[in-house]
Design a protein around this motif. Structure first.
Motif, PDB file in Angstrom:
ATOM      1  N   ALA A 200       0.828  -1.209   0.000  1.00 33.89           N
ATOM      2  CA  ALA A 200       0.000   0.000   0.000  1.00 33.89           C
ATOM      3  C   ALA A 200       0.863   1.259   0.000  1.00 33.89           C
ATOM      4  N   ARG A 201       1.999   1.216   0.719  1.00 36.91           N
ATOM      5  CA  ARG A 201       2.896   2.378   0.723  1.00 36.91           C
ATOM      6  C   ARG A 201       3.458   2.635  -0.680  1.00 36.91           C
ATOM      7  N   VAL A 202       3.835   1.559  -1.378  1.00 38.71           N
ATOM      8  CA  VAL A 202       4.365   1.722  -2.729  1.00 38.71           C
ATOM      9  C   VAL A 202       3.289   2.276  -3.655  1.00 38.71           C
ATOM     10  N   ALA A 203       2.059   1.743  -3.534  1.00 37.23           N
ATOM     11  CA  ALA A 203       0.975   2.229  -4.383  1.00 37.23           C
ATOM     12  C   ALA A 203       0.675   3.703  -4.101  1.00 37.23           C
ATOM     13  N   ALA A 204       0.691   4.088  -2.817  1.00 34.75           N
ATOM     14  CA  ALA A 204       0.444   5.489  -2.473  1.00 34.75           C
ATOM     15  C   ALA A 204       1.549   6.393  -3.006  1.00 34.75           C
TER      16      ALA A 204
END
Length: 416
Positions: A200-204
């Protein structure tokens, strides 16, 4: 000593203590369900009359709490409470429902940990203060050190009675230390259990990078199109006003150029703002290119009084579309800078040619004391450098020997 007092009784420690007590309050329904399960297992009707049975009810209730934590609002609610009471930064927490198995498992672990630690600290907060207060007051209230409290014999002795207040204060300090320690541990573990997953951090981060790229592109387009139009219109209007009585024909040409500039700029502005409208593409109007719009750009610039000499050795029609679009914006910004710093009567030399599979653009104009950077300026040169870099080229600008020179190189082959 002051630092220790702040650690145990400061505002942050008190808020985290409240957070633990809230966890204890949330644990009570699960303890009651656990007590219902303990009764048939032990055959004891009054579970709460025995401390071991109370602890057993508490232990049976925690797995039930872990199951109910799968309810979607659990993670957003817990994250909000942790942010306000535990002092955890908002960007380290996830505020959406847990969706993946990993997120649900971490949410269940956090909820169980919160209720477990909160139940223990809440129970200690209810039991320890009254007992500690009785120890502190024991030397001064004779009724407190008789057998009605069921206290051990040392408190009936003189030395035991003298140490009772010390023991009471020590118990209160131990309670505060336990609460502060548990609160600090929960605050430390919250980002790991309630924070976004690495995916999720990478996607954000990718979403933020894409949004920033769009915003930078819009800023460049607005700066180059609207900024150039305002500079050109201002100079054209000034030139028309000065020669209105002596040269009406030139004034009419300047006013016609103003009309054409405004009409084209409104179309470009609609195209840029179309990116911001839901359901629209990159814009309804086509982006200007060197092949189709260079002559009009030079004509409108000259209508303001600037003396522009252009040498175009390249064939604009043969240029790749991305190169043609970015080259037009670079020429436009170069002319805008010359007009902005040199005035309407500035002499500008523009050269466009192709050398070693690179399109070369050079804009030269004289500059003087008034040609320094204006306050808040410099965005145009950065935009030119960004455009050239995105195409794999380079751009540089600077003054020497009384001449300001902008030079850009754009590759004609390779990825654009």
């Amino acid at each position: 000593m002051t630092e220790l007092g702040r650690t145990l009784f400061g505002r942050r420690a008190r808020l985290r203590w409240i957070h633990l007590i809230l966890g204890g309050a949330l644990a009570m329904p699960y303890v009651l369900v656990g007590s219902v399960l303990v009764v048939p297992l032990t055959g004891v009707d009054d579970v709460f009359a025995s401390l071991p049975l109370q602890l057993g009810s508490f232990a049976l209730g925690l797995p039930i709490a872990a199951l109910t934590s799968l309810f979607p609002p659990t993670r957003p609610l817990e994250a909000g409470v942790v942010r306000w009471l535990c002092g955890v930064e908002a960007d380290r927490l996830a505020y959406g429902p847990a969706r993946t198995k990993g997120e649900k498992g971490r949410t269940a672990a956090w909820f169980t940990l919160h209720l477990g630690a909160g139940g223990i600290i809440a129970g200690m907060s209810l039991a320890v203060p009254p007992f500690a207060a009785a120890l502190v007051l024991m030397p001064f209230v004779p009724a407190l050190h008789d057998n009605r409290l069921g206290l051990y014999s040392p408190f009936d002795q003189a030395w035991g009675l003298a140490l009772a207040p010390v023991a009471g204060v020590a118990m209160l300090l131990a309670l505060a230390a336990c609460a502060a320690g548990c609160g600090a541990l929960l605050a430390r573990w919250a980002p790991s259990l309630l924070g976004p997953s690495p995916e999720a951090r990478v996607a954000a981060a990718e979403a933020r990078a894409a949004d920033l790229a769009v915003r930078n592109r819009l800023a460049r387009e607005l700066h180059d199109s609207v900024g150039h139009a305002l500079s050109a219109v201002g100079l054209q209007a000034s030139a028309a006003r000065r020669v209105l009585d002596t040269d009406p024909e030139f004034a009419r040409e300047a006013l016609a150029a103003i009309e054409d500039t405004v009409r084209r700029t409104v179309g470009e502005l609609d195209a840029v703002l179309g990116v911001l409208r839901d359901g629209d593409g990159p814009g309804d109007a086509p982006a200007p290119t060197l092949a189709a719009d260079l002559d009009g750009l030079l004509r409108r610039t000259r209508a303001g009084g600037a003396r522009v000499t252009a040498s175009v050795a390249a064939e604009p029609e043969a240029l790749p579309p991305p190169v043609s679009r970015e080259a037009y914006r670079i020429v436009q910004e170069g002319l805008s800078n010359a007009l902005r710093h040199g005035g309407a009567a500035v002499a500008v030399a523009l050269r466009i040619d192709v050398v070693d599979d690179h399109l070369r653009i050079t804009v030269e104009n004289p500059f003087g004391a008034a040609s320094g950077p204006r306050p808040g300026g410099g965005h145009g040169l950065r935009g030119i450098a960004d455009r050239a870099r995105l195409l794999g080229g380079a751009a540089e600008a600077g003054g020497a020997d009384g001449v300001w020179r902008l030079h850009a190189r754009l590759p004609l082959k390779g990825p654009a």
